[in-house]
Scaffold this motif. Sequence first.
Motif, PDB file in Angstrom:
ATOM      1  N   LEU A  17     -10.139 -10.313  -6.630  1.00 15.74           N
ATOM      2  CA  LEU A  17     -10.145  -8.903  -6.221  1.00 15.74           C
ATOM      3  C   LEU A  17      -9.063  -8.637  -5.181  1.00 15.74           C
ATOM      4  CD1 LEU A  17     -11.520  -6.140  -6.476  1.00 15.74           C
ATOM      5  CD2 LEU A  17     -13.096  -6.846  -4.663  1.00 15.74           C
ATOM      6  N   LEU A  18      -8.964  -9.511  -4.191  1.00 12.77           N
ATOM      7  CA  LEU A  18      -7.965  -9.327  -3.131  1.00 12.77           C
ATOM      8  C   LEU A  18      -6.545  -9.434  -3.684  1.00 12.77           C
ATOM      9  CD1 LEU A  18      -9.594 -11.334  -0.195  1.00 12.77           C
ATOM     10  CD2 LEU A  18      -9.449  -8.851  -0.452  1.00 12.77           C
ATOM     11  N   PHE A  19      -6.318 -10.387  -4.567  1.00 11.10           N
ATOM     12  CA  PHE A  19      -4.998 -10.535  -5.176  1.00 11.10           C
ATOM     13  C   PHE A  19      -4.636  -9.303  -5.996  1.00 11.10           C
ATOM     14  CE2 PHE A  19      -4.507 -15.146  -4.381  1.00 11.10           C
ATOM     15  CZ  PHE A  19      -3.143 -15.195  -4.185  1.00 11.10           C
ATOM     16  N   PHE A  20      -5.609  -8.800  -6.759  1.00 15.15           N
ATOM     17  CA  PHE A  20      -5.323  -7.650  -7.618  1.00 15.15           C
ATOM     18  C   PHE A  20      -5.026  -6.409  -6.782  1.00 15.15           C
ATOM     19  CE2 PHE A  20      -6.429  -4.081 -10.403  1.00 15.15           C
ATOM     20  CZ  PHE A  20      -5.643  -4.386 -11.495  1.00 15.15           C
ATOM     21  N   ILE A  21      -5.845  -6.160  -5.763  1.00 17.25           N
ATOM     22  CA  ILE A  21      -5.616  -5.005  -4.882  1.00 17.25           C
ATOM     23  C   ILE A  21      -4.269  -5.134  -4.182  1.00 17.25           C
ATOM     24  CG2 ILE A  21      -6.417  -3.803  -2.820  1.00 17.25           C
ATOM     25  CD1 ILE A  21      -9.270  -4.477  -3.662  1.00 17.25           C
ATOM     26  N   GLY A  22      -3.988  -6.344  -3.680  1.00 16.11           N
ATOM     27  CA  GLY A  22      -2.710  -6.565  -2.993  1.00 16.11           C
ATOM     28  C   GLY A  22      -1.512  -6.385  -3.904  1.00 16.11           C
ATOM     29  N   SER A  23      -1.622  -6.860  -5.141  1.00 14.87           N
ATOM     30  CA  SER A  23      -0.497  -6.755  -6.066  1.00 14.87           C
ATOM     31  C   SER A  23      -0.247  -5.322  -6.507  1.00 14.87           C
ATOM     32  CB  SER A  23      -0.740  -7.648  -7.293  1.00 14.87           C
ATOM     33  OG  SER A  23      -1.836  -7.169  -8.051  1.00 14.87           O
ATOM     34  N   MET A  24      -1.308  -4.495  -6.503  1.00 20.57           N
ATOM     35  CA  MET A  24      -1.167  -3.106  -6.924  1.00 20.57           C
ATOM     36  C   MET A  24      -0.841  -2.157  -5.768  1.00 20.57           C
ATOM     37  SD  MET A  24      -1.450  -2.788 -10.143  1.00 20.57           S
ATOM     38  CE  MET A  24      -1.687  -4.067 -11.394  1.00 20.57           C
ATOM     39  N   PHE A  25      -0.748  -2.684  -4.563  1.00 20.51           N
ATOM     40  CA  PHE A  25      -0.558  -1.815  -3.398  1.00 20.51           C
ATOM     41  C   PHE A  25       0.747  -1.023  -3.488  1.00 20.51           C
ATOM     42  CE2 PHE A  25       1.244  -1.120   0.849  1.00 20.51           C
ATOM     43  CZ  PHE A  25       0.239  -0.359   1.425  1.00 20.51           C
ATOM     44  N   TYR A  26       1.864  -1.704  -3.723  1.00 18.86           N
ATOM     45  CA  TYR A  26       3.161  -1.024  -3.716  1.00 18.86           C
ATOM     46  C   TYR A  26       3.319  -0.021  -4.862  1.00 18.86           C
ATOM     47  CZ  TYR A  26       4.649  -4.107   0.039  1.00 18.86           C
ATOM     48  OH  TYR A  26       4.743  -4.760   1.243  1.00 18.86           O
ATOM     49  N   PRO A  27       3.010  -0.386  -6.113  1.00 17.77           N
ATOM     50  CA  PRO A  27       3.122   0.643  -7.168  1.00 17.77           C
ATOM     51  C   PRO A  27       2.181   1.818  -6.951  1.00 17.77           C
ATOM     52  CG  PRO A  27       2.140  -1.382  -8.017  1.00 17.77           C
ATOM     53  CD  PRO A  27       2.689  -1.700  -6.679  1.00 17.77           C
ATOM     54  N   ALA A  28       0.985   1.567  -6.415  1.00 16.66           N
ATOM     55  CA  ALA A  28       0.048   2.664  -6.170  1.00 16.66           C
ATOM     56  C   ALA A  28       0.572   3.594  -5.080  1.00 16.66           C
ATOM     57  CB  ALA A  28      -1.326   2.103  -5.775  1.00 16.66           C
ATOM     58  N   MET A  29       1.114   3.026  -4.006  1.00 13.35           N
ATOM     59  CA  MET A  29       1.660   3.847  -2.922  1.00 13.35           C
ATOM     60  C   MET A  29       2.866   4.652  -3.405  1.00 13.35           C
ATOM     61  SD  MET A  29      -0.216   3.565  -0.246  1.00 13.35           S
ATOM     62  CE  MET A  29      -1.564   3.532  -1.446  1.00 13.35           C
TER      63      MET A  29
END
Length: 245
Positions: A17-29
């Motif tokens: 979960l942490l890896f997925f959220i972290g990996s999606m942070f930049y494209p989401a922002m």
Amino acid sequence: MTGLLYKILRTNWVKLLLFFIGSMFYPAMFALLFRFSPDALDGADGNVSLLIWGVCAFLTFFFGGVCQDSLFSDGENKKWAYFVASTPTGIKGHIGSKYLFTLAWSMVTVTALILINYFAVDGNKDLADGSVIFIVFFYIQLLMRAAEFPLMARFGGKMGKNMKLIILGIAAFIIFAYALFGDTSAFADMDTFFDSVLNAVQDPDKLKKITLKFSIAAAAVIPVYYLSYRLAVKWYLKGVETYEK
């Protein structure tokens, strides 16, 4: 194999979960910024957003690759390895679950990126569509895991990663040698080079040709990924002997 897949999820769900959220942070922002701030790209063409999508894809798949490598090397214990080998699913199920989970992770990643892309483009028509870039990175990630996993199975996670670094170092040396002595006229003006690449991606006719060539290359990735799995299964017990405990 279903039980082994469940074990991966059950024992690693926090890390996943942490890896997925972290990996999606930049494209989401990026998507939120340019969807709700349509003036942010004033004075820039779609190539700028295409470059940003490319950077986002690189970071997302890079973090995903770290997670995939970590999961593959989990459970490097002789007792566990010999126990798994004695079960009905055996080594094929053990290694296969890791390959299937890696494939599923990459598929979820590329799907999430495409959805984020559509969310951003729907609110800001000045943004370029980065879907092609995401799909390219998806196949590149599978190809990299196909190269790494057999090495990690044969020599253990730590040694396998070291061998990967050695291979990358050799590749970097070859590129460096080519830069010194080869024909680099095509890269003389990097601005022109990047513009030509980006324009080719946005040109419908050129994009069709690129897509056709990429589709042919991508079709070869899945068989390579399967052959990688077979090789990892074959080498697994040899690699178990390298485990410290």
